[in-house]
Design a protein around this motif. Structure first.
Motif, mmCIF file in Angstrom:
data_model
loop_
_atom_site.group_PDB
_atom_site.id
_atom_site.type_symbol
_atom_site.label_atom_id
_atom_site.label_comp_id
_atom_site.label_asym_id
_atom_site.label_seq_id
_atom_site.Cartn_x
_atom_site.Cartn_y
_atom_site.Cartn_z
ATOM 1 N N LEU A 107 0.814 -1.218 0.000
ATOM 2 C CA LEU A 107 0.000 0.000 0.000
ATOM 3 C C LEU A 107 0.847 1.268 0.000
ATOM 4 C CD1 LEU A 107 -2.878 -0.994 2.450
ATOM 5 C CD2 LEU A 107 -3.049 -0.601 -0.012
ATOM 6 N N GLN A 110 1.289 3.208 -3.213
ATOM 7 C CA GLN A 110 0.178 3.933 -3.837
ATOM 8 C C GLN A 110 0.564 5.372 -4.152
ATOM 9 O OE1 GLN A 110 -3.207 3.499 -1.181
ATOM 10 N NE2 GLN A 110 -4.008 1.826 -2.421
ATOM 11 N N SER A 113 2.395 5.348 -7.290
ATOM 12 C CA SER A 113 1.564 4.893 -8.407
ATOM 13 C C SER A 113 0.818 6.049 -9.062
ATOM 14 C CB SER A 113 0.560 3.827 -7.946
ATOM 15 O OG SER A 113 -0.505 4.394 -7.220
ATOM 16 N N PRO A 117 2.370 4.914 -12.596
ATOM 17 C CA PRO A 117 1.670 3.661 -12.291
ATOM 18 C C PRO A 117 2.269 2.431 -12.948
ATOM 19 C CG PRO A 117 0.378 5.015 -13.788
ATOM 20 C CD PRO A 117 1.500 5.868 -13.291
ATOM 21 N N THR A 120 4.464 0.340 -10.789
ATOM 22 C CA THR A 120 3.876 -0.394 -9.665
ATOM 23 C C THR A 120 2.992 -1.555 -10.132
ATOM 24 O OG1 THR A 120 1.989 1.140 -9.546
ATOM 25 C CG2 THR A 120 3.908 1.637 -8.175
ATOM 26 N N SER A 139 -4.239 -5.621 -3.209
ATOM 27 C CA SER A 139 -3.913 -5.261 -4.596
ATOM 28 C C SER A 139 -5.111 -4.647 -5.309
ATOM 29 C CB SER A 139 -3.436 -6.500 -5.364
ATOM 30 O OG SER A 139 -2.266 -7.027 -4.795
ATOM 31 N N PHE A 142 -5.566 -1.224 -3.997
ATOM 32 C CA PHE A 142 -4.469 -0.404 -4.538
ATOM 33 C C PHE A 142 -4.834 0.105 -5.931
ATOM 34 C CE2 PHE A 142 0.280 0.215 -4.568
ATOM 35 C CZ PHE A 142 0.392 0.700 -5.874
ATOM 36 N N LYS A 145 -7.484 2.914 -6.250
ATOM 37 C CA LYS A 145 -7.048 4.293 -6.008
ATOM 38 C C LYS A 145 -6.406 4.889 -7.244
ATOM 39 C CE LYS A 145 -4.463 7.211 -2.804
ATOM 40 N NZ LYS A 145 -3.672 7.276 -1.540
ATOM 41 N N THR A 146 -5.609 4.081 -7.948
ATOM 42 C CA THR A 146 -4.961 4.579 -9.160
ATOM 43 C C THR A 146 -5.979 4.794 -10.272
ATOM 44 O OG1 THR A 146 -3.037 3.249 -8.505
ATOM 45 C CG2 THR A 146 -2.982 4.234 -10.691
#
Length: 210
Positions: A107, A110, A113, A117, A120, A139, A142, A145-146
């Motif tokens: 995490l 993040q 990322s 990104p 990651t 995951s 994670f 959020k991206t």
């Protein structure tokens, strides 16, 4: 990135809280003590992979303190990103026997990322089909959020590729993570970007809304 001091300097520029700065400062002091080195500038690339075990040995009678320090290290590296000599250290932390540290380490990336990104994604791919249910769930959270950031257009084609490769169950887990986000935010205004991403996933992969 040539030494530990440079990692600390970079970390400070990301504006962590005062408490986190204090923890990072203490970490540098204790790493130098653990490695029997005078300053963090002397903790160079060839020593990066020795830091986690040095922390463990330094706090061999206090597992909790060792985890705290390794968590701080994970956050510092996570903000810098899995680059330069820190990639191997990230791998060591991701394989730590403490499951909470493993989750926190993932995490922690993040932050990076949202900058790059694609660096990651390999870590997400490591766990998206894993038998480790917790890391698979982390995951999924994670990637959510991206996806809900300005980098979403970079991530969408990757989800399409995953589905083509037979990883639709992970796509469904991502959708579920977004749905859980909506449930937690029910009494607050729902993030419009998250809603748009959720709708795109449902439509693109022909999923049922639960």
């Amino acid at each position: 990135m040539d030494n530990l001091q440079e990692l600390y300097d970079y970390y400070i520029q990301t504006e962590p809280s005062e408490g986190k700065i204090k923890s990072a400062t203490n970490l540098l002091i204790h790493i130098c003590q653990a490695l029997n080195i005078n300053s963090p500038e002397e903790v160079t690339t060839d020593l990066f992979t020795e830091i986690p075990s040095a922390i463990d040995k330094f706090y061999k009678s206090s597992h909790h303190k060792a985890i705290q320090h390794k968590s701080t290290l994970a956050e510092m590296i996570g903000r810098y990103g899995p680059r330069d000599g820190w990639k191997k250290t990230i791998d060591i932390l991701l394989n730590d026997k403490d499951e909470n540290l493993r989750q926190f380490t993932l995490l922690s990336m993040q932050f990076y990322s949202l900058i790059d990104p694609l660096k990651t994604i390999p870590y997400i791919e490591r766990y998206k089909s894993s038998d480790d249910r917790l890391m698979r769930n982390v995951s999924a959270n994670f990637i959510c959020k991206t996806l809900c950031s300005e980098k979403s257009e970079i991530i969408k084609p990757i989800l399409i590729r995953w589905a083509q490769e037979g990883d639709l169950p992970f796509i469904e887990e991502i959708a579920k993570s977004l749905q859980n986000h909506f449930n937690r935010s029910a009494k607050i205004k729902v993030d419009n970007k998250a809603q748009l991403i959720y709708d795109w996933i449902i439509q693109e992969f022909n999923l049922d809304k639960n």
